[in-house]
Write a protein that holds these residues in place. Structure first.
Motif, PDB file in Angstrom:
ATOM      1  N   ALA A  85     -13.320 -29.686  57.372  1.00  0.00           N
ATOM      2  CA  ALA A  85     -12.643 -28.525  57.941  1.00  0.00           C
ATOM      3  C   ALA A  85     -12.076 -28.903  59.304  1.00  0.00           C
ATOM      4  O   ALA A  85     -12.568 -29.838  59.942  1.00  0.00           O
ATOM      5  CB  ALA A  85     -13.619 -27.356  58.069  1.00  0.00           C
ATOM      6  N   PRO A  86     -11.063 -28.204  59.774  1.00  0.00           N
ATOM      7  CA  PRO A  86     -10.470 -28.527  61.083  1.00  0.00           C
ATOM      8  C   PRO A  86     -11.515 -28.540  62.187  1.00  0.00           C
ATOM      9  O   PRO A  86     -12.305 -27.600  62.316  1.00  0.00           O
ATOM     10  CB  PRO A  86      -9.453 -27.399  61.281  1.00  0.00           C
ATOM     11  N   GLY A  87     -11.514 -29.616  62.955  1.00  0.00           N
ATOM     12  CA  GLY A  87     -12.446 -29.726  64.063  1.00  0.00           C
ATOM     13  C   GLY A  87     -13.830 -30.198  63.679  1.00  0.00           C
ATOM     14  O   GLY A  87     -14.684 -30.373  64.557  1.00  0.00           O
ATOM     15  N   ASN A  88     -14.049 -30.395  62.384  1.00  0.00           N
ATOM     16  CA  ASN A  88     -15.375 -30.817  61.911  1.00  0.00           C
ATOM     17  C   ASN A  88     -15.321 -32.231  61.346  1.00  0.00           C
ATOM     18  O   ASN A  88     -14.256 -32.726  60.966  1.00  0.00           O
ATOM     19  CB  ASN A  88     -15.891 -29.869  60.828  1.00  0.00           C
ATOM     20  N   GLU A  89     -16.485 -32.848  61.253  1.00  0.00           N
ATOM     21  CA  GLU A  89     -16.570 -34.145  60.611  1.00  0.00           C
ATOM     22  C   GLU A  89     -16.569 -33.975  59.094  1.00  0.00           C
ATOM     23  O   GLU A  89     -16.926 -32.920  58.565  1.00  0.00           O
ATOM     24  CB  GLU A  89     -17.842 -34.870  61.064  1.00  0.00           C
ATOM     25  N   ARG A  90     -16.196 -35.040  58.431  1.00  0.00           N
ATOM     26  CA  ARG A  90     -16.256 -35.023  56.979  1.00  0.00           C
ATOM     27  C   ARG A  90     -17.724 -34.982  56.546  1.00  0.00           C
ATOM     28  O   ARG A  90     -18.553 -35.712  57.070  1.00  0.00           O
ATOM     29  CB  ARG A  90     -15.559 -36.248  56.400  1.00  0.00           C
ATOM     30  N   GLU A  91     -18.026 -34.115  55.583  1.00  0.00           N
ATOM     31  CA  GLU A  91     -19.403 -33.957  55.144  1.00  0.00           C
ATOM     32  C   GLU A  91     -19.516 -34.050  53.631  1.00  0.00           C
ATOM     33  O   GLU A  91     -18.579 -33.689  52.898  1.00  0.00           O
ATOM     34  CB  GLU A  91     -19.964 -32.604  55.603  1.00  0.00           C
ATOM     35  N   LEU A  92     -20.668 -34.504  53.184  1.00  0.00           N
ATOM     36  CA  LEU A  92     -20.925 -34.571  51.753  1.00  0.00           C
ATOM     37  C   LEU A  92     -21.084 -33.168  51.191  1.00  0.00           C
ATOM     38  O   LEU A  92     -21.814 -32.347  51.740  1.00  0.00           O
ATOM     39  CB  LEU A  92     -22.192 -35.375  51.484  1.00  0.00           C
ATOM     40  N   VAL A  93     -20.423 -32.918  50.073  1.00  0.00           N
ATOM     41  CA  VAL A  93     -20.593 -31.661  49.353  1.00  0.00           C
ATOM     42  C   VAL A  93     -21.541 -31.868  48.176  1.00  0.00           C
ATOM     43  O   VAL A  93     -22.527 -31.162  48.010  1.00  0.00           O
ATOM     44  CB  VAL A  93     -19.246 -31.121  48.848  1.00  0.00           C
ATOM     45  N   ALA A  94     -21.217 -32.869  47.359  1.00  0.00           N
ATOM     46  CA  ALA A  94     -22.046 -33.151  46.189  1.00  0.00           C
ATOM     47  C   ALA A  94     -21.762 -34.565  45.723  1.00  0.00           C
ATOM     48  O   ALA A  94     -20.645 -35.063  45.895  1.00  0.00           O
ATOM     49  CB  ALA A  94     -21.765 -32.160  45.061  1.00  0.00           C
TER      50      ALA A  94
END
Length: 116
Positions: A40-49
């Protein structure tokens, strides 16, 4: 070299559903761990699944019970079924393949927008 093509993103109202798909080129897809990440804008890339070659799955706490990851090795495809979507799920979703040498490959990303 692995190339990934994602599809299925879009705009949906809160509570709705979307299904993301990712098709991978190359061989030995069945041996790889595959997954979905989001940013998301301003956030780090994160694992979803993620789902391993053996079929074990791992989900972010924020999506447990709402999202389901699956793979079809015959079609070199990984899918993410997203139900009960929330505005905070809005992000660019990226398909990921990690091979047996722990090399990561990424798709171009697909936008998911959930309106309230």
């Amino acid at each position: 070299q692995v190339q990934l093509v994602e599809s299925g993103g879009g705009l949906v109202q809160a509570g709705g559903s979307l299904r993301l798909s990712c098709v991978a080129s190359g061989s030995f897809f069945s041996l790889n761990t595959v997954g979905w990440y989001r940013q998301a804008p301003g956030n780090e890339r994160e694992l979803v699944a993620a789902i391993t070659s053996g079929g074990s799955t791992n989900y972010a706490d924020s999506v447990k019970g709402r999202f389901t990851i699956s793979r079809d090795n015959a079609k070199n495809t990984v899918n993410l079924q997203m139900n009960s979507l929330k505005p905070e799920d809005t992000a660019v979703y990226y398909c990921n393949v990690r091979n047996v040498y722990h090399t990561n490959y990424w798709g171009q990303g697909t936008q998911v927008t959930v309106s309230s």
